[in-house]
Every structure is written in C-alpha cells, then in structure tokens.
Design a protein around this motif. Structure first.
Motif, PDB file in Angstrom:
ATOM      1  N   ILE A   7     -13.246  -2.701   2.486  1.00  0.00           N
ATOM      2  CA  ILE A   7     -13.696  -3.734   1.546  1.00  0.00           C
ATOM      3  C   ILE A   7     -13.943  -5.046   2.285  1.00  0.00           C
ATOM      4  CG2 ILE A   7     -12.949  -5.168  -0.402  1.00  0.00           C
ATOM      5  CD1 ILE A   7     -11.605  -2.613  -1.526  1.00  0.00           C
ATOM      6  N   THR A   8     -13.084  -5.388   3.228  1.00  0.00           N
ATOM      7  CA  THR A   8     -13.286  -6.597   4.028  1.00  0.00           C
ATOM      8  C   THR A   8     -14.583  -6.504   4.820  1.00  0.00           C
ATOM      9  OG1 THR A   8     -10.904  -6.952   4.197  1.00  0.00           O
ATOM     10  CG2 THR A   8     -12.292  -8.074   5.822  1.00  0.00           C
ATOM     11  N   ARG A  24     -10.167  -4.398  -4.625  1.00  0.00           N
ATOM     12  CA  ARG A  24      -8.841  -3.923  -4.198  1.00  0.00           C
ATOM     13  C   ARG A  24      -7.988  -3.484  -5.382  1.00  0.00           C
ATOM     14  NH1 ARG A  24     -10.116  -7.845  -0.528  1.00  0.00           N
ATOM     15  NH2 ARG A  24     -10.095  -7.148   1.633  1.00  0.00           N
ATOM     16  N   ASN A  71      -6.289   3.110  -1.912  1.00  0.00           N
ATOM     17  CA  ASN A  71      -5.824   2.247  -0.831  1.00  0.00           C
ATOM     18  C   ASN A  71      -4.382   2.592  -0.447  1.00  0.00           C
ATOM     19  OD1 ASN A  71      -6.019   0.228   1.052  1.00  0.00           O
ATOM     20  ND2 ASN A  71      -5.755  -1.431  -0.402  1.00  0.00           N
ATOM     21  N   THR A 109      -9.349  -0.079  -6.516  1.00  0.00           N
ATOM     22  CA  THR A 109      -9.146   1.019  -5.561  1.00  0.00           C
ATOM     23  C   THR A 109      -7.698   1.106  -5.083  1.00  0.00           C
ATOM     24  OG1 THR A 109      -9.775  -0.404  -3.703  1.00  0.00           O
ATOM     25  CG2 THR A 109     -11.530   0.900  -4.752  1.00  0.00           C
ATOM     26  N   PHE A 110      -6.773   0.484  -5.802  1.00  0.00           N
ATOM     27  CA  PHE A 110      -5.380   0.480  -5.354  1.00  0.00           C
ATOM     28  C   PHE A 110      -4.808   1.873  -5.087  1.00  0.00           C
ATOM     29  CE2 PHE A 110      -0.818   0.614  -6.215  1.00  0.00           C
ATOM     30  CZ  PHE A 110      -0.381  -0.154  -5.148  1.00  0.00           C
ATOM     31  N   GLY A 165      -4.047   1.454   3.483  1.00  0.00           N
ATOM     32  CA  GLY A 165      -4.763   0.204   3.668  1.00  0.00           C
ATOM     33  C   GLY A 165      -6.148   0.313   4.268  1.00  0.00           C
ATOM     34  N   ASN A 208     -13.911 -12.467  -0.292  1.00  0.00           N
ATOM     35  CA  ASN A 208     -12.668 -11.684  -0.276  1.00  0.00           C
ATOM     36  C   ASN A 208     -11.755 -12.065  -1.439  1.00  0.00           C
ATOM     37  OD1 ASN A 208     -12.461  -9.641   1.660  1.00  0.00           O
ATOM     38  ND2 ASN A 208     -12.267 -11.141   3.291  1.00  0.00           N
ATOM     39  N   GLY A 264     -13.722  -9.088  -3.454  1.00  0.00           N
ATOM     40  CA  GLY A 264     -12.790  -8.243  -2.711  1.00  0.00           C
ATOM     41  C   GLY A 264     -11.507  -7.987  -3.476  1.00  0.00           C
ATOM     42  N   PHE A 265     -11.001  -9.015  -4.145  1.00  0.00           N
ATOM     43  CA  PHE A 265      -9.775  -8.867  -4.930  1.00  0.00           C
ATOM     44  C   PHE A 265      -9.972  -7.854  -6.061  1.00  0.00           C
ATOM     45  CE2 PHE A 265      -7.154 -10.176  -8.566  1.00  0.00           C
ATOM     46  CZ  PHE A 265      -5.902  -9.984  -8.005  1.00  0.00           C
ATOM     47  N   SER A 321      -8.807  -1.151   2.049  1.00  0.00           N
ATOM     48  CA  SER A 321      -8.797  -2.612   2.063  1.00  0.00           C
ATOM     49  C   SER A 321      -9.592  -3.146   3.253  1.00  0.00           C
ATOM     50  CB  SER A 321      -7.361  -3.117   2.118  1.00  0.00           C
ATOM     51  OG  SER A 321      -7.333  -4.512   2.057  1.00  0.00           O
TER      52      SER A 321
END
Length: 115
Positions: free
Chosen positions: A69-70, A51, A58, A54-55, A63, A43, A47-48, A66
């Motif tokens: 992704i998790t 994120r 997202n 894909t901001f 969210g 993550n 994951g960062f 997000s």
C-alpha cells in the motif's frame, strides 16, 4: 518548529532516495519536499483506509500488504506530480525501502525527543 524540521528531513530522505535508486527522479529539493508531503498525506488518508480494509490479509502476510500500500501511495504521488517520477512498481518499492531506512537512520542519530 518540530513539524517543519520533520517535513524538511522527509524531503531530504526523498531527495536521497531519488539519487540512490535508479529509475526514480526528482527535480530539486523543493519537489522532493512536496513529494514527501503528498506521500505523507496519501498514506494518512487513502493508505489508512486501505489498511483498514485489508487488515485481515495484512495480518496474515505479516505486514507485506501494508508495504505494498505504501508503494502504491508512492506511485499515486508519481502520477500527480510531473517533477517526481518512478519507472514502475519495482523502482517505487526500492525507493520506499531507501526512504524508510534514511528516516530510521535519522531517528537513531537524533534519538527520541519525547516531552
């Protein structure tokens, strides 16, 4: 010392999540701690980056991306470890929710320890 306690508690959350969610198996507490560490590392790195990329999506989905992704990070750790298994995306999604709830419950019980 605080880091070790957080790692063990995350391992406990993974262990509880594996016991509660059908389709998720973990072979012992040591494997749960290792899975928790690998999920946290995945993550924090992959994951960062995902994120960041894909901001905009997202933001529009409030969210949800997000969370997806998790779940993908959990599935990635599942592919890395033979002692931690999920039966698919749905099991990993429910597992992620349970682990987040266990961690939130611990945070409420333990309280904030800001120095």
């Amino acid at each position: 010392m605080r880091l070790i306690i957080k790692i063990l508690l995350m391992g406990l959350a993974v262990f509880i999540g594996a016991k509660v969610v059908p389709g998720v198996q973990v072979n012992g507490f040591g494997s749960a701690v290792l899975a928790a560490i690998l999920i946290a590392i995945a993550n924090a790195t992959v994951g960062f980056i995902l994120r960041l990329l894909t901001f905009p999506i997202n933001f529009l989905t409030l969210g949800l991306v997000s969370f997806i992704i998790t779940v993908l990070m959990v599935l990635m750790v599942d592919s890395w470890m033979k002692d931690f298994n999920t039966d698919g995306f749905l099991s990993a999604a429910i597992f992620s929710i349970v682990v987040a709830l266990v961690n939130a419950l611990y945070s409420v019980i333990a309280g904030s320890d800001k120095d």
